[in-house]
Design an enzyme around this catalytic site. Structure first.
Site, PDB file in Angstrom:
ATOM      1  N   HIS A 136       2.612  12.433   1.545  1.00 12.96           N
ATOM      2  CA  HIS A 136       1.515  11.738   0.856  1.00 12.96           C
ATOM      3  C   HIS A 136       0.259  12.598   0.802  1.00 12.96           C
ATOM      4  CE1 HIS A 136       3.935   8.064   1.277  1.00 12.96           C
ATOM      5  NE2 HIS A 136       3.129   7.527   0.391  1.00 12.96           N
ATOM      6  N   LYS A 140      -4.587   9.250   3.105  1.00 16.73           N
ATOM      7  CA  LYS A 140      -3.857   8.051   3.521  1.00 16.73           C
ATOM      8  C   LYS A 140      -4.151   7.704   4.976  1.00 16.73           C
ATOM      9  CE  LYS A 140       0.767   6.012   3.419  1.00 16.73           C
ATOM     10  NZ  LYS A 140       0.218   4.738   2.976  1.00 16.73           N
TER      11      LYS A 140
HETATM   12  N1  LIG Z   1       2.547  -0.933  -2.168  1.00 16.13           N
HETATM   13  C1  LIG Z   1       2.300   0.094  -2.980  1.00 16.13           C
HETATM   14  O1  LIG Z   1       3.052   0.355  -3.943  1.00 16.13           O
HETATM   15  C2  LIG Z   1       1.098   0.928  -2.730  1.00 16.13           C
HETATM   16  C3  LIG Z   1       0.323   0.672  -1.651  1.00 16.13           C
HETATM   17  N2  LIG Z   1      -0.791   1.401  -1.396  1.00 16.13           N
HETATM   18  C4  LIG Z   1      -1.577   0.966  -0.255  1.00 16.13           C
HETATM   19  O2  LIG Z   1      -2.772   0.351  -0.740  1.00 16.13           O
HETATM   20  C5  LIG Z   1      -3.815   0.540   0.221  1.00 16.13           C
HETATM   21  C6  LIG Z   1      -5.006   1.192  -0.490  1.00 16.13           C
HETATM   22  O3  LIG Z   1      -4.667   2.504  -0.844  1.00 16.13           O
HETATM   23  P1  LIG Z   1      -5.691   3.462  -1.618  1.00 16.13           P
HETATM   24  O4  LIG Z   1      -6.113   2.836  -2.894  1.00 16.13           O
HETATM   25  O5  LIG Z   1      -5.080   4.799  -1.635  1.00 16.13           O
HETATM   26  O6  LIG Z   1      -6.929   3.442  -0.593  1.00 16.13           O
HETATM   27  P2  LIG Z   1      -8.483   3.589  -0.944  1.00 16.13           P
HETATM   28  O7  LIG Z   1      -9.176   3.878   0.352  1.00 16.13           O
HETATM   29  O8  LIG Z   1      -8.676   4.519  -2.100  1.00 16.13           O
HETATM   30  O9  LIG Z   1      -8.891   2.139  -1.459  1.00 16.13           O
HETATM   31  C7  LIG Z   1      -9.050   1.021  -0.648  1.00 16.13           C
HETATM   32  C8  LIG Z   1     -10.302   0.302  -1.125  1.00 16.13           C
HETATM   33  O10 LIG Z   1     -10.396  -0.954  -0.473  1.00 16.13           O
HETATM   34  C9  LIG Z   1     -11.729  -1.137  -0.039  1.00 16.13           C
HETATM   35  N3  LIG Z   1     -11.774  -2.134   1.023  1.00 16.13           N
HETATM   36  C10 LIG Z   1     -11.636  -1.948   2.358  1.00 16.13           C
HETATM   37  N4  LIG Z   1     -11.737  -3.145   2.983  1.00 16.13           N
HETATM   38  C11 LIG Z   1     -11.917  -4.085   2.007  1.00 16.13           C
HETATM   39  C12 LIG Z   1     -12.081  -5.502   2.029  1.00 16.13           C
HETATM   40  N5  LIG Z   1     -12.107  -6.186   3.177  1.00 16.13           N
HETATM   41  N6  LIG Z   1     -12.245  -6.155   0.847  1.00 16.13           N
HETATM   42  C13 LIG Z   1     -12.235  -5.478  -0.314  1.00 16.13           C
HETATM   43  N7  LIG Z   1     -12.096  -4.128  -0.387  1.00 16.13           N
HETATM   44  C14 LIG Z   1     -11.934  -3.449   0.768  1.00 16.13           C
HETATM   45  C15 LIG Z   1     -12.166   0.248   0.370  1.00 16.13           C
HETATM   46  O11 LIG Z   1     -13.564   0.345   0.473  1.00 16.13           O
HETATM   47  P3  LIG Z   1     -14.215   1.531   1.414  1.00 16.13           P
HETATM   48  O12 LIG Z   1     -13.878   2.803   0.710  1.00 16.13           O
HETATM   49  O13 LIG Z   1     -15.657   1.194   1.426  1.00 16.13           O
HETATM   50  O14 LIG Z   1     -13.556   1.415   2.746  1.00 16.13           O
HETATM   51  C16 LIG Z   1     -11.592   1.079  -0.785  1.00 16.13           C
HETATM   52  O15 LIG Z   1     -12.440   1.045  -1.927  1.00 16.13           O
HETATM   53  C17 LIG Z   1      -3.203   1.407   1.341  1.00 16.13           C
HETATM   54  O16 LIG Z   1      -2.764   0.565   2.389  1.00 16.13           O
HETATM   55  C18 LIG Z   1      -2.038   2.080   0.657  1.00 16.13           C
HETATM   56  O17 LIG Z   1      -1.029   2.450   1.551  1.00 16.13           O
HETATM   57  C19 LIG Z   1      -1.174   2.426  -2.208  1.00 16.13           C
HETATM   58  C20 LIG Z   1      -0.416   2.773  -3.289  1.00 16.13           C
HETATM   59  C21 LIG Z   1       0.796   2.055  -3.645  1.00 16.13           C
HETATM   60  O1  LIG Z   2      -1.162   5.161   0.473  1.00 22.03           O
HETATM   61  C1  LIG Z   2      -0.457   5.415  -0.538  1.00 22.03           C
HETATM   62  O2  LIG Z   2      -0.815   6.200  -1.418  1.00 22.03           O
HETATM   63  C2  LIG Z   2       0.817   4.700  -0.681  1.00 22.03           C
HETATM   64  N1  LIG Z   2       1.119   3.756   0.160  1.00 22.03           N
HETATM   65  C3  LIG Z   2       2.306   2.982   0.188  1.00 22.03           C
HETATM   66  C4  LIG Z   2       3.094   3.248   1.460  1.00 22.03           C
HETATM   67  O3  LIG Z   2       2.489   3.399   2.532  1.00 22.03           O
HETATM   68  O4  LIG Z   2       4.322   3.249   1.409  1.00 22.03           O
HETATM   69  C5  LIG Z   2       3.127   3.127  -1.073  1.00 22.03           C
HETATM   70  C6  LIG Z   2       3.123   4.506  -1.652  1.00 22.03           C
HETATM   71  O5  LIG Z   2       3.854   5.331  -0.815  1.00 22.03           O
HETATM   72  C7  LIG Z   2       1.696   5.022  -1.837  1.00 22.03           C
END
Ligand SMILES: NC(=O)C1=CN([C@@H]2O[C@H](COP(=O)(O)OP(=O)(O)OC[C@H]3O[C@@H](n4cnc5c(N)ncnc54)[C@H](OP(=O)(O)O)[C@@H]3O)[C@@H](O)[C@H]2O)C=CC1
Ligand SMILES: O=C(O)C1=N[C@H](C(=O)O)C[C@H](O)C1
Length: 251
Positions: A136, A140
């Site tokens: 990744h 992350k």
């Molecule tokens: N299931 C899937 O297919 C996927 C899952 N993911 C998961 O999604 C999550 C986010 O990933 P990613 O976008 O890369 O992370 P980022 O850090 O880019 O985005 C997360 C966002 O959420 C905000 N945030 C944190 N706490 C809160 C809250 N209580 N309420 C609202 N917003 C909040 C953060 O703000 P701040 O920056 O101020 O902390 C940030 O803007 C991770 O757990 C990742 O593993 C990601 C891609 C695919």
């Molecule tokens: O943090 C990410 O980017 C992603 N998170 C998810 C995971 O932890 O499996 C899904 C995907 O891999 C992207």
């Protein structure tokens, strides 16, 4: 009120959240009624009449967000990672108090990753050895990835159901971490590398042969069809659903 699904995105400024905002806005059967980030008040969800909240935040934030949603009968579609059996048990208790509410937790929304997990599950009983490598981007927060943990769990379950013996491994001395994290007996190795997004290899080994299943998410758009499907299906699927495969007709 229009017949469109009223959807909120939590984590709306994040990497996947910002893409989800655009996807919901572009979906003809949905209306984006709230876009929350860390400093937003959860009351915005009730004030906006949100029907489905899509949580793409952080493992430290997701439980509080979901407690609020479930207490207010708001369905949840969750991509945020960091799940444990204890956390899932808490959600089941909260859902029991809100029996009409649906909650989907999807370790991965991309079709290729869901199929990787399914194929790995099918292959597991035929091979002596199985290891998972996930790769990744370095921003992350969690390791191993939710997808890798789920993949390893599914492989371990399939091996146990087939009565497979423990994997061959003569390692008697190793640096900490050299053999990866142990997820239900399956070694999981995590790589964090600038330039990557989300990638996984599942390696199987048998006598004189190996099988490698590899998936690459090259852009966050890979997760959008799965998120939109989750939003459409969760409103008619009360209770906890873990894994997008439950909303796909995989047979
Ligand atoms: N299931 C899937 O297919 C996927 C899952 N993911 C998961 O999604 C999550 C986010 O990933 P990613 O976008 O890369 O992370 P980022 O850090 O880019 O985005 C997360 C966002 O959420 C905000 N945030 C944190 N706490 C809160 C809250 N209580 N309420 C609202 N917003 C909040 C953060 O703000 P701040 O920056 O101020 O902390 C940030 O803007 C991770 O757990 C990742 O593993 C990601 C891609 C695919
Ligand atoms: O943090 C990410 O980017 C992603 N998170 C998810 C995971 O932890 O499996 C899904 C995907 O891999 C992207």
């Amino acid at each position: 009120m229009s017949s469109k699904l009223r959807v909120a995105v939590l984590g709306a400024h994040g990497r996947i959240g910002s893409e989800a905002v655009r996807a919901v806005e572009a979906a003809e059967d949905m209306e984006l009624v709230a876009a929350l980030d860390r400093d937003s008040a959860l009351d915005e969800l009730t004030a906006s009449g949100t029907q489905v909240a899509v949580d793409l935040t952080h493992p430290d934030s997701v439980m509080g967000n979901l407690a609020f949603c479930l207490a207010h009968g708001i369905h949840g579609v969750v991509g945020t990672t960091g799940w444990t059996e204890e956390r899932l048990a808490t959600l089941r208790e909260q859902l029991a108090a809100s029996p009409a509410t649906g909650l989907l937790i999807a370790p991965n929304f991309s079709l290729g990753a869901v199929l990787t997990m399914r194929f790995a599950q099918q292959a597991a009983r035929f091979f002596e050895s199985a290891e998972v490598i996930e790769l990744h981007h370095p921003n992350k927060a969690d390791a191993p990835s939710g997808t890798a943990a789920r993949t390893a769990h599914l492989i371990a379950e399939a091996r146990a159901a087939a009565g497979s013996p423990a994997q061959p491994d003569a390692t008697s001395t190793a640096l900490d971490g050299a053999r990866g994290a142990d997820v239900d007996g399956i070694p999981v190795h995590s790589v964090r590398l600038r330039g990557l997004l989300a990638h996984q290899e599942v390696l199987f080994g048998g006598v004189g042969e190996t099988l490698t299943i590899r998936h690459d998410s090259l852009h966050h758009s890979s997760f959008m069809p799965g998120i939109l499907l989750g939003v459409r299906r969760v409103v008619t699927t009360p209770g906890l659903t873990v894994g997008l495969e439950n909303f796909l007709d995989l047979g």
